[in-house]
Design a protein around this motif. Structure first.
Motif, PDB file in Angstrom:
ATOM      1  N   ALA A  92       0.979  -1.803  -0.192  1.00 45.89           N
ATOM      2  CA  ALA A  92      -0.362  -0.310   0.045  1.00 45.89           C
ATOM      3  C   ALA A  92       1.223   1.307  -0.272  1.00 45.89           C
ATOM      4  O   ALA A  92       1.646   1.107   0.383  1.00 45.89           O
ATOM      5  N   LEU A  93       0.760   2.045  -0.840  1.00 42.50           N
ATOM      6  CA  LEU A  93       0.967   3.416  -0.849  1.00 42.50           C
ATOM      7  C   LEU A  93      -0.164   4.804  -0.385  1.00 42.50           C
ATOM      8  O   LEU A  93      -0.858   4.287  -0.582  1.00 42.50           O
ATOM      9  N   ALA A  94      -0.236   5.876   0.362  1.00 38.91           N
ATOM     10  CA  ALA A  94      -0.811   6.840   0.313  1.00 38.91           C
ATOM     11  C   ALA A  94      -0.460   7.899   1.104  1.00 38.91           C
ATOM     12  O   ALA A  94       1.078   8.018   0.822  1.00 38.91           O
ATOM     13  N   HIS A  95      -0.983   9.073   0.926  1.00 36.26           N
ATOM     14  CA  HIS A  95      -0.892  10.463   0.845  1.00 36.26           C
ATOM     15  C   HIS A  95      -0.545  10.715   2.901  1.00 36.26           C
ATOM     16  O   HIS A  95      -1.864   9.191   3.792  1.00 36.26           O
ATOM     17  N   PRO A  96       0.312  10.957   2.873  1.00 31.37           N
ATOM     18  CA  PRO A  96       0.881  11.898   2.494  1.00 31.37           C
ATOM     19  C   PRO A  96       2.779  11.410   2.226  1.00 31.37           C
ATOM     20  O   PRO A  96       3.582  13.018   1.542  1.00 31.37           O
ATOM     21  N   ASP A  97       2.532  10.629   1.856  1.00 28.58           N
ATOM     22  CA  ASP A  97       3.741   9.950   0.965  1.00 28.58           C
ATOM     23  C   ASP A  97       4.113  10.570  -0.054  1.00 28.58           C
ATOM     24  O   ASP A  97       2.967  10.839  -0.549  1.00 28.58           O
ATOM     25  N   ARG A  98       5.748  11.021  -0.233  1.00 30.12           N
ATOM     26  CA  ARG A  98       6.260  11.705  -1.200  1.00 30.12           C
ATOM     27  C   ARG A  98       6.215   9.705  -2.771  1.00 30.12           C
ATOM     28  O   ARG A  98       7.168   9.041  -1.642  1.00 30.12           O
ATOM     29  N   ILE A  99       6.435  10.154  -3.300  1.00 30.71           N
ATOM     30  CA  ILE A  99       6.665   8.995  -3.768  1.00 30.71           C
ATOM     31  C   ILE A  99       7.803   8.912  -5.125  1.00 30.71           C
ATOM     32  O   ILE A  99       7.749  10.031  -5.719  1.00 30.71           O
ATOM     33  N   ALA A 100       8.240   7.918  -5.059  1.00 32.92           N
ATOM     34  CA  ALA A 100       8.965   8.071  -6.563  1.00 32.92           C
ATOM     35  C   ALA A 100       8.226   6.620  -7.588  1.00 32.92           C
ATOM     36  O   ALA A 100       8.548   5.535  -7.092  1.00 32.92           O
ATOM     37  N   CYS A 101       8.224   7.878  -9.449  1.00 35.05           N
ATOM     38  CA  CYS A 101       7.877   6.517 -10.054  1.00 35.05           C
ATOM     39  C   CYS A 101       9.380   6.662 -11.073  1.00 35.05           C
ATOM     40  O   CYS A 101      10.094   7.523 -11.466  1.00 35.05           O
ATOM     41  N   ALA A 102       9.751   5.403 -10.561  1.00 34.81           N
ATOM     42  CA  ALA A 102      10.991   5.486 -11.663  1.00 34.81           C
ATOM     43  C   ALA A 102      10.409   4.160 -13.213  1.00 34.81           C
ATOM     44  O   ALA A 102       9.229   3.918 -13.881  1.00 34.81           O
ATOM     45  N   VAL A 103      11.509   5.189 -14.337  1.00 32.41           N
ATOM     46  CA  VAL A 103      10.534   4.269 -15.330  1.00 32.41           C
ATOM     47  C   VAL A 103      12.223   3.637 -16.413  1.00 32.41           C
ATOM     48  O   VAL A 103      13.321   4.237 -15.815  1.00 32.41           O
ATOM     49  N   ARG A 104      11.575   2.428 -17.017  1.00 31.44           N
ATOM     50  CA  ARG A 104      12.494   2.246 -18.416  1.00 31.44           C
ATOM     51  C   ARG A 104      11.482   2.206 -18.950  1.00 31.44           C
ATOM     52  O   ARG A 104      10.764   1.796 -19.358  1.00 31.44           O
ATOM     53  N   VAL A 105      12.156   1.220 -20.178  1.00 26.99           N
ATOM     54  CA  VAL A 105      12.227   0.993 -21.633  1.00 26.99           C
ATOM     55  C   VAL A 105      12.871  -0.150 -21.916  1.00 26.99           C
ATOM     56  O   VAL A 105      13.685  -0.530 -21.815  1.00 26.99           O
ATOM     57  N   ALA A 106      11.033  -1.404 -21.935  1.00 24.40           N
ATOM     58  CA  ALA A 106      11.586  -2.283 -21.395  1.00 24.40           C
ATOM     59  C   ALA A 106      11.612  -3.078 -23.146  1.00 24.40           C
ATOM     60  O   ALA A 106      12.120  -3.707 -23.689  1.00 24.40           O
ATOM     61  N   HIS A 107      11.052  -1.757 -24.110  1.00 27.85           N
ATOM     62  CA  HIS A 107      11.583  -2.410 -25.489  1.00 27.85           C
ATOM     63  C   HIS A 107      10.630  -1.315 -26.843  1.00 27.85           C
ATOM     64  O   HIS A 107       9.460  -1.067 -26.475  1.00 27.85           O
ATOM     65  N   ILE A 108      11.416  -1.055 -27.848  1.00 33.01           N
ATOM     66  CA  ILE A 108      11.047   0.170 -28.881  1.00 33.01           C
ATOM     67  C   ILE A 108      11.385  -1.302 -30.102  1.00 33.01           C
ATOM     68  O   ILE A 108      11.736  -1.640 -30.368  1.00 33.01           O
ATOM     69  N   GLY A 109       9.794  -0.870 -30.252  1.00 30.91           N
ATOM     70  CA  GLY A 109       9.777  -1.606 -31.743  1.00 30.91           C
ATOM     71  C   GLY A 109       9.605  -0.475 -33.452  1.00 30.91           C
ATOM     72  O   GLY A 109       9.959   0.689 -32.525  1.00 30.91           O
ATOM     73  N   THR A 110       9.035  -1.234 -34.536  1.00 31.06           N
ATOM     74  CA  THR A 110       8.806  -0.278 -35.168  1.00 31.06           C
ATOM     75  C   THR A 110       8.097   1.588 -34.905  1.00 31.06           C
ATOM     76  O   THR A 110       8.231   2.423 -35.105  1.00 31.06           O
ATOM     77  N   SER A 111       6.683   1.722 -34.122  1.00 25.92           N
ATOM     78  CA  SER A 111       5.943   1.949 -34.273  1.00 25.92           C
ATOM     79  C   SER A 111       5.506   2.382 -32.288  1.00 25.92           C
ATOM     80  O   SER A 111       5.005   3.150 -31.879  1.00 25.92           O
TER      81      SER A 111
END
Length: 161
Positions: A92-111
């Protein structure tokens, strides 16, 4: 087949495979955005509402593209449509927490591109939620898939897992 959500047409239920814990540590993602939560983000049980998770995911992806890389499809002949997304809730996550949203790219296709995302509570090294977004680049007039523009492809490759 395991019990869980319905499998179309078969009358059976499917449960997606458990996520590998080894691939969802904060260090497994090349970039993250710190985001505040708001009181209104909580549901009646005191947790972040499910829809908020998807908003956090999209906010992080768009922030990275627009603010970190200076890219925007506004006014471009190419658009980007989300065609699939999902989220697995691990803690669970809840206010008033600050959250980090981490991003990576798993696949890059033609479109298309598949982003993998993870939400981390303040100071946490293990993800509280993991998700994905699949975006397809389309021609602005025909709305048919088109090649990912070169500047976007280069930026996406920076986040490739």
């Amino acid at each position: 087949m395991a019990e869980g959500s319905p499998d179309r047409g078969s009358g059976r239920h499917v449960v997606s495979e458990p996520a590998s814990e080894a691939r969802h540590a904060r260090t497994d993602y090349p970039w993250a955005l710190e985001l505040p939560t708001r009181w209104r983000d909580n549901d009646r049980y005191g947790h972040l509402n499910n829809a908020v998770y998807f908003t956090l995911f999209e906010t992080a992806v768009m922030h990275w593209l627009e603010r970190e890389r200076g890219l925007s499809l506004n006014g471009d002949p190419v658009r980007c449509f989300t065609v699939e997304n999902g989220c697995r809730y691990l803690a669970a996550l809840a206010h008033p927490d600050r959250i980090a949203c981490a991003v990576r790219v798993a696949h890059i296709g033609t479109s298309s591109v598949r982003y993998e995302l993870a939400l981390f509570g303040e100071g946490a090294e293990r993800a509280s939620a993991i998700g994905f977004i699949v975006d397809v680049f389309v021609d602005g007039e025909t709305e048919r898939p088109t090649a990912i523009p070169a500047a976007y492809r280069a930026a996406l490759q920076e986040l490739a897992a």
